[in-house]
Design a protein around this motif. Structure first.
Motif, mmCIF file in Angstrom:
data_model
loop_
_atom_site.group_PDB
_atom_site.id
_atom_site.type_symbol
_atom_site.label_atom_id
_atom_site.label_comp_id
_atom_site.label_asym_id
_atom_site.label_seq_id
_atom_site.Cartn_x
_atom_site.Cartn_y
_atom_site.Cartn_z
ATOM 1 N N LEU A 191 15.994 110.929 -142.967
ATOM 2 C CA LEU A 191 15.717 109.509 -143.195
ATOM 3 C C LEU A 191 14.306 109.154 -142.729
ATOM 4 C CD1 LEU A 191 16.421 106.567 -143.896
ATOM 5 C CD2 LEU A 191 17.500 106.398 -141.648
ATOM 6 N N ALA A 200 20.617 103.475 -146.102
ATOM 7 C CA ALA A 200 21.027 104.631 -145.305
ATOM 8 C C ALA A 200 21.014 104.293 -143.816
ATOM 9 C CB ALA A 200 20.128 105.822 -145.590
ATOM 10 N N ALA A 224 22.256 114.288 -147.348
ATOM 11 C CA ALA A 224 23.631 114.575 -147.769
ATOM 12 C C ALA A 224 23.998 116.025 -147.451
ATOM 13 C CB ALA A 224 23.805 114.285 -149.255
ATOM 14 N N SER A 234 19.266 107.755 -156.385
ATOM 15 C CA SER A 234 17.901 107.547 -155.895
ATOM 16 C C SER A 234 16.895 108.378 -156.686
ATOM 17 C CB SER A 234 17.828 107.935 -154.416
ATOM 18 O OG SER A 234 16.521 107.749 -153.924
ATOM 19 N N LEU A 286 26.092 108.984 -148.820
ATOM 20 C CA LEU A 286 24.836 109.709 -148.998
ATOM 21 C C LEU A 286 24.794 110.447 -150.331
ATOM 22 C CD1 LEU A 286 24.274 111.087 -145.391
ATOM 23 C CD2 LEU A 286 22.927 109.334 -146.561
ATOM 24 N N TRP A 292 14.685 112.826 -150.280
ATOM 25 C CA TRP A 292 15.266 112.908 -148.953
ATOM 26 C C TRP A 292 16.775 112.669 -148.919
ATOM 27 C CZ3 TRP A 292 17.945 109.190 -146.482
ATOM 28 C CH2 TRP A 292 17.796 107.876 -146.927
ATOM 29 N N PRO A 293 17.363 111.828 -149.787
ATOM 30 C CA PRO A 293 18.827 111.663 -149.698
ATOM 31 C C PRO A 293 19.599 112.954 -149.981
ATOM 32 C CG PRO A 293 17.885 109.805 -150.868
ATOM 33 C CD PRO A 293 16.791 110.824 -150.714
ATOM 34 N N LEU A 346 24.003 107.846 -152.898
ATOM 35 C CA LEU A 346 22.584 107.514 -152.766
ATOM 36 C C LEU A 346 21.712 108.617 -153.350
ATOM 37 C CD1 LEU A 346 20.576 105.440 -151.616
ATOM 38 C CD2 LEU A 346 20.619 106.753 -149.495
ATOM 39 N N ALA A 347 22.069 109.875 -153.079
ATOM 40 C CA ALA A 347 21.289 110.998 -153.600
ATOM 41 C C ALA A 347 21.333 111.046 -155.123
ATOM 42 C CB ALA A 347 21.795 112.311 -153.018
ATOM 43 N N ASP A 356 16.612 102.206 -150.482
ATOM 44 C CA ASP A 356 17.374 103.416 -150.153
ATOM 45 C C ASP A 356 17.349 103.695 -148.653
ATOM 46 O OD1 ASP A 356 17.770 103.619 -152.849
ATOM 47 O OD2 ASP A 356 16.459 105.361 -153.128
ATOM 48 N N GLU A 357 16.187 103.587 -148.063
ATOM 49 C CA GLU A 357 16.055 103.859 -146.633
ATOM 50 C C GLU A 357 16.812 102.830 -145.798
ATOM 51 O OE1 GLU A 357 13.125 105.953 -148.885
ATOM 52 O OE2 GLU A 357 13.399 103.786 -148.767
#
Length: 135
Positions: free
Chosen positions: A119, A28, A80, A71, A64, A75-76, A67-68, A24-25
């Protein structure tokens, strides 16, 4: 001065993400680098709404959000949300007809920092979690 700080923050966030982060990191961080490069290519002088940068920001926001939603990290969602607020600066610029170039540019730059800090915090937490789970 501000472009140098932005590049340093982006470099730090990407370095940490690629060295210590999970998928994920890294995804991003790659998206941030691509968005930054494309934004530099399409930006003009901020005398009107930057439609090219607006498109880049909304594509990054979409990435994002995906991803949110996929995930298992927090943090995403923050990234976002910060990206959403930053994207609203474009919408606000459409309503303003005066000389607002400086405020518009600063608004866009300002909201990019919390996205990168989200991030960095997420990368730190992921690395910490992996380190603790090794014990």
């Amino acid at each position: 001065m501000f472009p140098i700080l932005g590049i340093l923050a982006l470099g730090a966030a990407c370095y940490l993400a690629f060295k210590y982060g999970g998928f994920d990191e890294k995804a991003a961080a790659a998206a941030f680098v691509i968005a930054t490069l494309v934004s530099r290519l399409v930006q003009q002088n901020y005398s009107h709404t930057e439609t090219g940068v607006l498109a880049v920001d909304f594509v990054l926001l979409g990435g994002l959000l995906v991803l949110a939603l996929k995930s298992d990290r927090f943090w995403p969602m923050y990234a976002a949300a910060f990206q959403f607020v930053g994207s609203l600066v474009h919408v606000a610029s459409m309503a303003e007809q005066g000389a607002y170039a400086w405020a518009y540019a600063v608004g866009l730059v300002f909201w990019s920092y919390p996205v990168m800090f989200a991030l960095m915090a997420g990368t730190w937490l992921e690395a910490r979690h992996r380190r603790l789970s090794d014990y």
